[in-house]
Design an enzyme around this catalytic site. Structure first.
Site, PDB file in Angstrom:
ATOM      1  N   LYS A 107      -4.139  -0.015 -53.164  1.00  0.00           N
ATOM      2  CA  LYS A 107      -5.072  -0.914 -52.460  1.00  0.00           C
ATOM      3  C   LYS A 107      -5.705  -1.806 -53.487  1.00  0.00           C
ATOM      4  CE  LYS A 107      -6.492  -1.289 -48.100  1.00  0.00           C
ATOM      5  NZ  LYS A 107      -5.567  -1.242 -46.969  1.00  0.00           N
ATOM      6  N   GLY A 219     -14.557  -4.105 -33.116  1.00  0.00           N
ATOM      7  CA  GLY A 219     -13.781  -5.058 -33.909  1.00  0.00           C
ATOM      8  C   GLY A 219     -13.001  -5.978 -33.001  1.00  0.00           C
ATOM      9  N   GLY A 221     -10.523  -8.186 -34.669  1.00  0.00           N
ATOM     10  CA  GLY A 221      -9.569  -8.827 -35.568  1.00  0.00           C
ATOM     11  C   GLY A 221      -8.161  -8.582 -35.079  1.00  0.00           C
ATOM     12  N   ASN A 222      -7.240  -8.673 -36.002  1.00  0.00           N
ATOM     13  CA  ASN A 222      -5.825  -8.544 -35.653  1.00  0.00           C
ATOM     14  C   ASN A 222      -5.522  -7.228 -34.941  1.00  0.00           C
ATOM     15  OD1 ASN A 222      -3.129  -7.176 -36.916  1.00  0.00           O
ATOM     16  ND2 ASN A 222      -2.762  -9.284 -36.266  1.00  0.00           N
TER      17      ASN A 222
END
Lengths: 428, 581
Positions: A107, A219, A221-222
């Protein structure tokens, strides 16, 4: 570096320790796996639009690559910490392992807020990140991808810089690229769809039809968008979503009891997943505090934003109706909250299984890039479904057989595989 | 369809397709469509009512299948924004290619992927539309069926071929022939939805060919009984290989279940040899053909009797011609030309196929309460004794008119007779038709049959749009795929006709089809079909037609309108028909 009271890396290590105990791993293996193999900390000087130079702090953590090259996203976030990145890299190792793809975990991150950067500044930042790491990442060692507040354009700049430095074309260096520029069809949908594939399988085990359920999503988002899309197509109803409001610097929950309309919400959402509050009101959405998503009287909770969102402070507010929680985000549930959910009998699909669709499709993208041959979307999504379903069924079967929590079962399968790989290589 | 089965009583598809004990499963939650409904119905009654114990060497069942319900069709159309194109005048190729480029609903891909990962035997991808459910509107042969060999070693390729086939069947909902067909009914293309059946193909692999030993169609009512057989005894058609031979109206063997040993009425064994099947259809398991996912026959291959002999599939199906005695001897053990007479089965009863068929026909009639037609395929195995896997492919109700019609002999040749025949399909009296569309015998030349088909199509469209039934007269076999043997129309191009005459001329002297190419549609739409050879007893009064008021005269085809309606009388029992002026 920033320090917060909640330390996700400690959480990740604690989770690992618990499972290592159950697996009876030897000390060397535990020591090897509970810490990253390598970390890179570096500075990225970027010339800004006004002519000044700002220095950003970035890192890349390679947790473990016994099963294959490291894989993991790069996030841009103003509150990024090294401990967060360490935790995420470890979860990536387990994630790749639990879905049985031949990759390790990594990461990266940069402490920054892309909302406050122009496109040119973002490009320079991306290229600067690669320049710092060009010797330590690559298609055979560490393959980055998008993450929070990074997107395909960022990936393309990074790829371009990498190829310029190395002097050849390496489409397999980085994933999350736009389709047509080495990206895979289906990648955009993959994490969200993968989440819902696991929800589908869980509901089958619980003998519940998707069309008889309603959900609340944190959320937008995607991951959340595509999860909502597929869940709705399966017959489920999402009654609220929550997201961050950049202007107000707080989050809100947008609720519509008849079911949110994904298409209309998308029309009023910015590229970072922030919904326009005023326009949402005009469309009939109730605007509630950002934390309200977890209190809704629903069957399914889908946390799809950041870590530490279901914790000791709010787990008690979860409705008794909730039967299933699928973790679309990484590390959204603290250990304390996990215990409560377990005691309440809520079926939890752990993050590194539930949101593994993204990395699975990234793997597919890598494979296609390395072959320089790209598959049709049907093929990608069909394979994704099978991979996610197989992974879920293996974890569920172990959980049932050993009468253990899903998270523990997933960890056991994942860690066991990595431990065996490390042993086979002669590392321990 | 009568019977207690409905969609909710069928099990959901599970990813262990062939390991499952369920023979029919469903993906999705929409409608199953007519064909799937029919198969579910057959499955129920063969399981519960067929006396399996009477026929221990027969395993009677429907081939394992799963149905992609219509909700996936809806999603596919919607998510790919295909509706406007589909309903437009775009060509079939354009529509088919657009469908190929479109993406499947993601909920479906996983199930299809799982299915194909575990199977590598041939599959039939069959249409099952909503409108196929109606008793009077069979939609037979209107939509596509695609067979795929499914023998590629990697699951990726097999998955691709499966998805291509599914998309092709969906696309066929909007092909020109389908749209024209629907226009001739009371329905609209916009209302049509398509479920898709994925079904194992009955058969065995023989080298590069996969096919059943025999396919057949059995009907409880026979419009053309011969010898001692009666119409109510029914008729069975058998062919080597896939049933496409029969559906296309090719040469096959037919017999009455009441007299399975009776041969067709021909003058000699040599003549019989010439009217038996010599080519058969199989699924191509060998070298991949030229890639064309929009070609329904992409994976079909035609074989000859020599090929079948090489495959050793003829043993129980043929007779051998002995020139010395001018006889056909049942069996394949003798040297000599082979003829597909199915004599070992029908004459020597090496397997009680006829008894099985009689039993199934009887059950079908009882279950549906009307005459029926069943389609089936049979694979034979020889370990240890000869046994058969009988795959039930379809059951359809037949609309048979039982109206008593008497036609005195003097009507057949009187001055008011336009034409008459002793070979007619249909039954009843129609006295409302004033329009006749006919191919002008003066200008007819068999090299022009394709152009003739185009002219007929245009005139038919006018008639369909104005809802005006008409009499259609032409030369050669209507619907023949060989333009030298007849006019190569498909049903939708002549769907407005209420009476069809199939005639010959000296320069177009062929064996008439007797309506075999359009049998289902003729029966279901109750269209009478007259067969009139020029050298026969009866003629068509061409001079009278030429003198009638001409509505439109094209290069090859004329449309005339009569001052008074014709009277069309058909006695289906006697096979007698007359058209009176």
């Amino acid at each position: 570096m920033n320090h917060k009271s909640y330390n996700p890396f400690e959480t990740a290590q604690a989770q690992f320790d618990n499972v290592a105990e159950q697996l009876n791993l030897d000390t060397a293996t535990r020591d090897l796996l509970r810490n990253p193999l390598r970390e890179y900390h570096f500075s990225i000087p970027v010339r800004m639009e006004d002519g000044t130079v700002k220095v950003f702090r970035g890192f890349r953590v390679q947790h473990n690559d016994a099963r294959g090259p490291c894989k993991g996203g790069i996030r841009f976030h103003p509150q990024e910490t090294i401990d967060t990145v360490r935790a995420l890299s470890m979860w990536m190792t387990w994630k790749c392992s639990v879905v049985d793809i031949p990759l390790g975990g990594g990461k990266g991150g940069v402490i920054c807020d892309p909302h406050n950067l122009s496109d040119h500044e973002q490009e320079r930042l991306c290229r600067g990140w690669v320049r710092q790491l060009a010797k330590n990442v690559g298609p055979l060692s560490d393959v980055p991808a998008p993450d929070v507040m990074t997107n395909p354009q960022h990936m393309l700049w990074m790829l371009d810089e990498f190829e310029a430095i190395h002097g050849n074309r390496y489409p397999g260096f980085i994933t999350g690229k736009p389709v047509g520029m080495g990206g895979s069809l289906g990648r955009t949908e993959a994490t969200g769809y993968g989440l819902i594939y696991t929800v589908r399988e869980a509901l089958k085990e619980m003998n519940i039809k998707p069309q008889d359920t309603i959900a609340s999503v944190q959320g937008f988002g995607n991951v959340a968008q595509y999860a909502i899309q597929l869940y709705t197509r399966m017959g489920g109803k999402v009654i609220c979503v929550s997201c961050w409001d950049q202007h107000d610097q707080t989050s809100y929950t947008f609720r519509k009891m008849s079911g949110v309309n994904l298409d209309e919400l998308l029309k009023i959402t910015d590229r970072f997943g922030g919904i326009n509050k005023e326009k949402a009101k005009e469309l009939g959405y109730e605007i509630l505090p950002g934390t309200a998503w977890i209190e809704q009287d629903v069957d399914i909770l889908l946390p799809c934003a950041l870590e530490n969102q279901v914790n000791a402070g709010n787990v008690g507010k979860i409705s008794p109706r909730v039967k299933l929680m699928a973790e679309g985000a990484n590390g959204p549930t603290t250990i304390e909250a996990d215990k409560v959910l377990f005691e309440r009998g809520v079926f939890v699909i752990p993050d590194f299984l539930a949101n593994a669709g993204g990395v699975t499709c990234s793997y597919f993208e890598q494979v296609q890039c390395n072959m320089n041959y790209f598959w049709e979307k049907d093929e990608v999504l069909g394979k994704l479904d099978l991979k996610m379903t197989s992974a879920f069924l293996a974890v569920s079967e172990l959980a049932r057989r050993k009468k253990i929590y899903m998270r523990d079962a997933a960890y056991m399968i994942a860690i066991d595989r990595v431990a065996k790989a490390a042993k086979s290589r002669g590392w321990v | 369809m009568p019977g207690g089965l409905n969609h909710t009583s069928l099990p959901e598809f599970k990813r262990e397709f062939f390991d499952s004990t369920e023979r029919i499963t469903v993906m999705g939650s929409g409608s199953l469509g007519g064909k799937a409904h029919g198969l579910a119905f057959i499955h129920d009654f063969t399981r519960n009512r067929f006396e399996h114990s009477r026929f221990p060497r027969f395993s009677v069942s429907i081939p394992v299948m799963t149905v992609i319900a219509t909700d996936y069709f809806d999603q596919f159309m919607q998510m790919n924004d295909l509706r406007e194109l589909a309903l437009s005048d775009a060509s079939d190729a354009y529509i088919a290619n657009a469908f190929q480029r479109a993406s499947l609903p993601p909920e479906l891909t996983g199930d299809l992927r799982a299915l194909i990962a575990t199977i590598n035997t041939p599959l039939a991808i069959r249409s099952s539309s909503l409108l196929e459910d109606a008793m009077f509107e069979p939609f037979a042969g209107i939509y596509a069926t695609k067979m795929i060999p499914n023998n590629q070693p990697d699951a990726d390729s097999r998955f691709r071929k499966l998805t291509e086939a599914v998309k092709f069947v969906w696309a066929s909902t909007f092909f020109k022939a389908a749209k024209e067909y629907i226009a001739a009914t009371e329905h609209r293309t916009e209302d049509e939805k398509m479920a898709v059946i994925i079904q194992e193909v009955v058969g065995q692999r023989h080298g590069d060919r996969f096919y059943p030993h025999l396919s057949g169609v059995a009907r409880s009512f026979n419009y053309y009984p011969t010898g001692n057989a009666k119409a109510e005894d029914g008729v069975v058609h058998l062919a080597l290989g896939l049933g496409k031979t029969i559906v296309d109206g090719g040469l096959d063997w037919f017999f009455s279940p009441a007299f399975p040993r009776a041969k067709p009425p021909v003058a000699s064994s040599q003549a019989l040899l010439k009217m038996t099947q010599t080519r058969f259809w199989a699924v191509n398991m060998g070298k991949p053909p030229e890639y064309d996912p929009t070609n329904e026959e992409e994976y079909l291959v035609e074989g000859t009797l020599t090929d079948a002999d090489y495959d050793d599939t003829l043993t129980h199906l043929v007779s051998t011609y002995d020139a010395a005695s001018d006889r056909l001897n049942p069996g394949a053990d003798y040297p000599g030309p082979k003829a597909l007479t199915f004599a070992p089965i029908l004459d020597y009863e090496v397997l009680p196929l006829n008894e099985v068929l009689k039993s199934l026909i009887k059950l079908g009639v009882e279950a549906l309460g009307t005459d029926v037609e069943i389609e089936f395929a049979v694979t034979l195995t020889e370990t240890p004794r000869l046994a058969a896997q009988f795959g039930f492919l379809q059951v359809r109700p037949m609309v048979v008119s039982h109206v008593q019609v008497d036609i005195p002999d003097e009507e057949l040749t009187g001055p008011d007779t336009l034409t008459a025949t002793h070979s007619v399909l249909g039954n009843g009296i129609v006295d409302t038709i004033r329009d006749v569309i006919y191919v002008d015998p003066i200008v007819f030349d068999k090299k022009d049959t394709r152009a003739i088909a185009t002219e007929i199509e245009r005139l038919n469209l006018n008639m369909v749009q104005s809802r005006t039934p008409y009499v259609l007269i032409g030369f050669g076999r209507w619907g023949s795929s060989d333009p030298w043997l007849g006019i190569p129309v498909n049903w939708s191009q002549i769907a407005g006709a209420k009476v069809i005459l199939e005639c010959t001329l000296p320069e177009m002297y062929v064996d008439l089809s007797q309506g075999s190419h359009f049998f289902h549609n003729l029966i279901s739409f109750q269209v009478s079909y007259f067969s009139i050879p020029h050298a026969g007893e009866f003629r068509v009064d061409w001079d009278w037609l030429a003198a009638q008021e001409c509505v439109e005269s094209m290069q090859f085809v004329r449309h005339v309108r009569l001052a008074r309606p014709l009277t069309v009388k058909v006695d289906g029992r006697q096979g007698k028909g007359v058209i009176l002026k």
